[in-house]
Motif scaffolding. Structure first.
Motif, PDB file in Angstrom:
ATOM      1  N   PRO A 276       0.796  -1.234   0.000  1.00 42.29           N
ATOM      2  CA  PRO A 276       0.000   0.000   0.000  1.00 42.29           C
ATOM      3  C   PRO A 276       0.823   1.275   0.000  1.00 42.29           C
ATOM      4  O   PRO A 276       0.322   2.335  -0.387  1.00 42.29           O
ATOM      5  N   GLU A 277       2.091   1.207   0.429  1.00 39.45           N
ATOM      6  CA  GLU A 277       2.944   2.400   0.429  1.00 39.45           C
ATOM      7  C   GLU A 277       3.958   2.382  -0.718  1.00 39.45           C
ATOM      8  O   GLU A 277       4.917   3.141  -0.720  1.00 39.45           O
ATOM      9  N   ASN A 278       3.689   1.494  -1.704  1.00 38.36           N
ATOM     10  CA  ASN A 278       4.417   1.501  -2.976  1.00 38.36           C
ATOM     11  C   ASN A 278       5.899   1.194  -2.818  1.00 38.36           C
ATOM     12  O   ASN A 278       6.745   1.769  -3.515  1.00 38.36           O
ATOM     13  N   HIS A 279       6.233   0.263  -1.911  1.00 39.73           N
ATOM     14  CA  HIS A 279       7.614  -0.178  -1.785  1.00 39.73           C
ATOM     15  C   HIS A 279       7.953  -1.213  -2.850  1.00 39.73           C
ATOM     16  O   HIS A 279       7.072  -1.833  -3.444  1.00 39.73           O
ATOM     17  N   THR A 280       9.224  -1.424  -3.044  1.00 41.37           N
ATOM     18  CA  THR A 280       9.731  -2.602  -3.752  1.00 41.37           C
ATOM     19  C   THR A 280       9.916  -3.707  -2.723  1.00 41.37           C
ATOM     20  O   THR A 280      10.488  -3.469  -1.662  1.00 41.37           O
ATOM     21  N   VAL A 281       9.445  -4.917  -3.034  1.00 38.82           N
ATOM     22  CA  VAL A 281       9.524  -6.048  -2.105  1.00 38.82           C
ATOM     23  C   VAL A 281      10.422  -7.123  -2.710  1.00 38.82           C
ATOM     24  O   VAL A 281      10.208  -7.554  -3.846  1.00 38.82           O
ATOM     25  N   VAL A 282      11.431  -7.551  -1.942  1.00 36.84           N
ATOM     26  CA  VAL A 282      12.385  -8.567  -2.391  1.00 36.84           C
ATOM     27  C   VAL A 282      12.574  -9.589  -1.280  1.00 36.84           C
ATOM     28  O   VAL A 282      12.828  -9.218  -0.138  1.00 36.84           O
ATOM     29  N   GLU A 283      12.471 -10.866  -1.613  1.00 37.28           N
ATOM     30  CA  GLU A 283      12.627 -11.921  -0.611  1.00 37.28           C
ATOM     31  C   GLU A 283      14.093 -12.170  -0.265  1.00 37.28           C
ATOM     32  O   GLU A 283      14.999 -11.820  -1.033  1.00 37.28           O
ATOM     33  N   THR A 284      14.316 -12.849   0.858  1.00 37.99           N
ATOM     34  CA  THR A 284      15.668 -13.239   1.264  1.00 37.99           C
ATOM     35  C   THR A 284      16.167 -14.474   0.526  1.00 37.99           C
ATOM     36  O   THR A 284      17.319 -14.879   0.717  1.00 37.99           O
ATOM     37  N   ARG A 285      15.346 -15.087  -0.291  1.00 37.94           N
ATOM     38  CA  ARG A 285      15.816 -16.212  -1.099  1.00 37.94           C
ATOM     39  C   ARG A 285      16.934 -15.757  -2.045  1.00 37.94           C
ATOM     40  O   ARG A 285      16.973 -14.610  -2.476  1.00 37.94           O
ATOM     41  N   ASP A 286      17.821 -16.697  -2.387  1.00 36.14           N
ATOM     42  CA  ASP A 286      18.838 -16.382  -3.391  1.00 36.14           C
ATOM     43  C   ASP A 286      18.234 -16.322  -4.788  1.00 36.14           C
ATOM     44  O   ASP A 286      18.799 -15.703  -5.686  1.00 36.14           O
ATOM     45  N   ASP A 287      17.110 -16.987  -4.986  1.00 40.02           N
ATOM     46  CA  ASP A 287      16.348 -16.906  -6.232  1.00 40.02           C
ATOM     47  C   ASP A 287      14.988 -16.322  -5.855  1.00 40.02           C
ATOM     48  O   ASP A 287      13.993 -17.020  -5.762  1.00 40.02           O
ATOM     49  N   PRO A 288      14.935 -15.011  -5.613  1.00 42.82           N
ATOM     50  CA  PRO A 288      13.802 -14.438  -4.885  1.00 42.82           C
ATOM     51  C   PRO A 288      12.600 -14.114  -5.747  1.00 42.82           C
ATOM     52  O   PRO A 288      12.699 -13.924  -6.962  1.00 42.82           O
ATOM     53  N   MET A 289      11.452 -14.009  -5.089  1.00 40.07           N
ATOM     54  CA  MET A 289      10.292 -13.358  -5.679  1.00 40.07           C
ATOM     55  C   MET A 289      10.429 -11.872  -5.389  1.00 40.07           C
ATOM     56  O   MET A 289      10.791 -11.465  -4.278  1.00 40.07           O
ATOM     57  N   ILE A 290      10.170 -11.064  -6.396  1.00 40.95           N
ATOM     58  CA  ILE A 290      10.288  -9.621  -6.292  1.00 40.95           C
ATOM     59  C   ILE A 290       9.033  -9.010  -6.885  1.00 40.95           C
ATOM     60  O   ILE A 290       8.544  -9.482  -7.913  1.00 40.95           O
ATOM     61  N   TYR A 291       8.489  -7.986  -6.242  1.00 43.28           N
ATOM     62  CA  TYR A 291       7.366  -7.301  -6.878  1.00 43.28           C
ATOM     63  C   TYR A 291       7.322  -5.834  -6.484  1.00 43.28           C
ATOM     64  O   TYR A 291       7.765  -5.439  -5.424  1.00 43.28           O
ATOM     65  N   LYS A 292       6.806  -5.048  -7.424  1.00 43.23           N
ATOM     66  CA  LYS A 292       6.615  -3.624  -7.230  1.00 43.23           C
ATOM     67  C   LYS A 292       5.634  -3.137  -8.304  1.00 43.23           C
ATOM     68  O   LYS A 292       5.331  -3.859  -9.259  1.00 43.23           O
ATOM     69  N   TYR A 293       5.098  -1.947  -8.111  1.00 39.36           N
ATOM     70  CA  TYR A 293       4.107  -1.403  -9.041  1.00 39.36           C
ATOM     71  C   TYR A 293       4.752  -0.558 -10.130  1.00 39.36           C
ATOM     72  O   TYR A 293       5.806   0.057  -9.927  1.00 39.36           O
ATOM     73  N   ASN A 294       4.054  -0.485 -11.258  1.00 37.09           N
ATOM     74  CA  ASN A 294       4.342   0.590 -12.200  1.00 37.09           C
ATOM     75  C   ASN A 294       3.276   1.666 -12.000  1.00 37.09           C
ATOM     76  O   ASN A 294       2.415   1.563 -11.111  1.00 37.09           O
ATOM     77  N   LYS A 295       3.281   2.700 -12.813  1.00 38.07           N
ATOM     78  CA  LYS A 295       2.380   3.828 -12.597  1.00 38.07           C
ATOM     79  C   LYS A 295       0.913   3.464 -12.789  1.00 38.07           C
ATOM     80  O   LYS A 295       0.031   4.153 -12.275  1.00 38.07           O
ATOM     81  N   ASP A 296       0.640   2.379 -13.521  1.00 38.10           N
ATOM     82  CA  ASP A 296      -0.744   1.971 -13.777  1.00 38.10           C
ATOM     83  C   ASP A 296      -1.267   0.976 -12.752  1.00 38.10           C
ATOM     84  O   ASP A 296      -2.377   0.460 -12.904  1.00 38.10           O
ATOM     85  N   GLY A 297      -0.469   0.678 -11.736  1.00 41.31           N
ATOM     86  CA  GLY A 297      -0.906  -0.284 -10.730  1.00 41.31           C
ATOM     87  C   GLY A 297      -0.707  -1.732 -11.145  1.00 41.31           C
ATOM     88  O   GLY A 297      -1.324  -2.640 -10.590  1.00 41.31           O
ATOM     89  N   ARG A 298       0.170  -1.968 -12.110  1.00 37.24           N
ATOM     90  CA  ARG A 298       0.528  -3.341 -12.476  1.00 37.24           C
ATOM     91  C   ARG A 298       1.659  -3.815 -11.569  1.00 37.24           C
ATOM     92  O   ARG A 298       2.599  -3.058 -11.292  1.00 37.24           O
ATOM     93  N   LEU A 299       1.602  -5.054 -11.128  1.00 32.31           N
ATOM     94  CA  LEU A 299       2.726  -5.627 -10.401  1.00 32.31           C
ATOM     95  C   LEU A 299       3.747  -6.128 -11.407  1.00 32.31           C
ATOM     96  O   LEU A 299       3.423  -6.852 -12.352  1.00 32.31           O
ATOM     97  N   VAL A 300       4.990  -5.733 -11.205  1.00 34.16           N
ATOM     98  CA  VAL A 300       6.095  -6.145 -12.073  1.00 34.16           C
ATOM     99  C   VAL A 300       6.999  -7.072 -11.278  1.00 34.16           C
ATOM    100  O   VAL A 300       7.391  -6.758 -10.143  1.00 34.16           O
TER     101      VAL A 300
END
Length: 437
Positions: A276-300
Motif C-alpha cells: 500500500p505504500e508503494n515499496h519494492t519487495v524482495v525476498e531473502t531467497r537467493d532466487d527471490p520473488m520480487i514485486y513492485k508497481y508501475n504507474k498503472d498499478g501493475r505488479l512487475v
C-alpha cells in the motif's frame, strides 16, 4: 548475436518518447567517446558534459535497448551477493571503502539526477523491503541492518505484523526497510538521461554500432559503419550487450537471461492491501520473488531464465502466477499482460569491474544485476577517470583485461538450483509450505 526485442516490454509501451537522435554520418572529434547508450554510458557522458568536456556517445541500437531499458526497475542501494564486510575485504581497505560509499549512495545519486533534470520516469524513492521468507532468515535481516549501519545508513527492522501490512503478504516473518530504495520505469530513465546529455551539449548518435577502436596517433579512433569519432579517451559501457568491438571484452562475463512479467492493473481495493505504500519487495531467497508497481498499478516481477522457466512463456506465467497468488492470497487473478526478456553480465565478483584495455581506453561491466543505481554511479567513476583523476584515487582499481573463469559458464545455473532447493528445504523445515519456486 541476435537479441530479444525491446518492443514487447511494459516500459516500451509506457515510457515518454526518446529525444531525437540519428546515426553518425562522417568524422567527428571529441575529448571523450563513450560507447553504449545505457546507464553507464549515459551517466558518464552526462557527468562529462556537465564539466564542459566534449563528449560523443555512440549506441548500436536505440537508447536503453540493452539491460538498462528492459530490467524490472528496482533501485536498491545494496550489493547483490557479497556483504559489505566481504566487499571491503575483497577490494582492500581503500578501494573497498570507496566502493561501499559510492554503491550505498547510488540510488540517491540517481534520484538527484531525476529531480535536477525533471526526468519523467515514474521515479519513486520511498523505500525497499527485504523480507524474510522463513523465520530463521530474520537473522539475515538483522545482519543487514548492522553492516549497512557501518556505511552510515539508518535502516529499520520490521516485525511480522508490520511486514504484512506493508507487503500485503502473510507469508513473511519480518522485513528490513531501507528508506533510500525506490523504483522507476527504466527505459524512461535511460531516455531522460539521454535528453539531459544533449541539453548539456553532449552529442548522442543511435543506430551507430561500433565495429572497432584503433590508434590514431596519440588519440583513438572509434569506428562505425557510417562514421568515426577521434577522441583523447574512450569509455566502453556496453555490459551484457558488448559485441566484438574490442577483442576479449565480451569474454569477461557470462550472460544470464531474465524474464520480466507485468500483471493486469490491480483494483484500487487490492492496492490498499498489496504494497500500500508503494515499496519494492524482495525476498531473502537467493532466487527471490520480487514485486513492485508501475504507474498503472501493475505488479512487475522477474525470474532468471532457467530451462523451461523463462524458455516456455506460458509455463513461466503459470509458475510465477501461482507463486504470486500464494504470496498474496487476496489476488483472485493474475493475468500477465506483458512478458519480455533481457540479459545481464554475471562475473564472480558481482560488483563492477574496471578494465584498462589500453592507455586511454577503459571498460566498466560485470554488474551482475544491480544496474539502475550501479550504472548511474559508475558514470561518476568513469567520468573522473576521463578527466584525469590518478588511478590510485579512483573508486575501483584499474585491472588488466581478463576472461571470466570457465566455471562461470555453468556455476550460476547450478547455484540457482542448489540455493532454491535449500531455501525450499529451510522454509518447509520451519513450517512454511511454499509452492514450487
Amino acid at each position: 548475436m541476435q537479441r530479444s526485442p525491446l518492443e514487447p516490454s511494459l516500459w516500451y509501451a509506457t515510457a515518454p518518447p526518446p529525444p531525437k537522435t540519428e546515426p553518425i554520418d562522417g568524422d567527428l572529434t571529441a575529448d571523450v567517446c563513450v560507447i553504449g547508450g545505457g546507464y553507464t554510458g549515459l551517466s558518464t557522458a552526462l557527468h562529462l558534459a556537465e564539466q564542459g568536456v566534449r563528449v560523443v556517445l555512440l549506441e548500436a541500437k536505440e537508447i536503453g535497448f540493452g539491460a538498462s531499458g528492459r530490467n524490472a526497475g528496482h533501485c536498491t542501494p545494496t550489493f547483490h551477493f557479497y556483504s559489505i564486510p566481504t566487499v571491503r575485504k575483497m577490494l582492500g581497505p581503500v578501494h573497498g571503502e570507496r566502493l561501499v560509499q559510492r554503491q550505498t549512495n547510488a540510488t540517491n545519486l540517481a534520484f538527484d539526477i531525476i529531480r535536477r533534470y525533471g526526468i519523467d520516469c515514474e521515479g519513486v524513492q520511498n523505500g525497499y523491503l527485504m523480507v524474510a521468507h522463513a523465520p530463521s532468515r530474520v537473522a539475515v535481516l538483522e545482519e543487514k541492518q548492522r553492516t549497512y549501519a557501518s556505511a552510515g545508513k539508518v535502516t529499520q527492522l520490521l516485525d511480522k505484523a508490520e511486514t504484512e501490512r506493508l507487503t500485503g503478504s502473510p507469508r513473511y516473518y519480518g522485513a528490513w526497510l531501507h528508506p533510500e530504495g525506490g523504483h522507476l520505469n527504466p527505459l524512461a530513465y535511460a531516455r531522460g538521461l539521454a535528453r539531459a546529455v544533449i541539453s548539456k551539449g553532449g552529442v548522442v548518435h543511435t543506430y551507430s554500432p561500433v565495429t572497432g577502436i584503433e590508434p590514431a596517433g596519440n588519440r583513438w579512433r572509434v569506428v562505425t559503419p557510417t562514421g568515426r569519432v577521434t577522441a583523447e579517451k574512450v569509455v566502453c559501457g556496453t555490459g551484457a550487450y558488448t559485441d566484438g568491438y574490442w577483442p576479449g571484452l565480451d569474454k569477461t562475463y557470462t550472460i544470464m537471461s531474465v524474464a520480466i512479467l507485468a500483471t493486469q492493473p490491480l483494483t484500487d481495493n487490492i492496492r490498499k492491501t498489496v504494497a500500500p505504500e508503494n515499496h519494492t519487495v524482495v525476498e531473502t531467497r537467493d532466487d527471490p520473488m520480487i514485486y513492485k508497481y508501475n504507474k498503472d498499478g501493475r505488479l512487475v516481477t522477474s525470474v532468471f531464465v532457467e530451462g523451461r522457466r523463462g524458455g516456455d512463456v506460458e509455463y513461466t506465467k503459470k509458475l510465477t502466477g501461482e507463486k504470486l497468488k500464494w504470496i498474496l492470497p487476496q489476488l483472485d487473478e493474475v493475468d500477465f499482460q506483458y512478458y519480455w526478456t533481457g540479459d545481464l553480465d554475471m562475473q564472480p565478483k558481482t560488483f563492477p569491474r574496471l578494465f584498462e584495455l589500453a592507455p586511454g581506453v577503459v571498460a566498466s561491466l560485470g554488474y551482475s544485476g544491480r544496474g539502475v543505481p550501479t550504472g548511474t554511479m559508475m558514470g561518476t567513476v568513469l567520468s573522473e577517470w576521463a578527466m584525469g583523476v590518478p588511478k590510485e584515487e579512483l573508486t575501483l582499481p584499474l585491472e588488466p583485461l581478463a576472461a571470466s573463469p570457465f566455471y562461470m559458464k555453468f556455476v550460476p545455473q547450478i547455484f540457482l538450483s542448489v540455493t532454491r532447493a535449500r531455501d525450499q528445504w529451510v522454509a518447509k523445515r520451519e513450517g512454511v509450505n511454499p509452492p514450487a519456486y
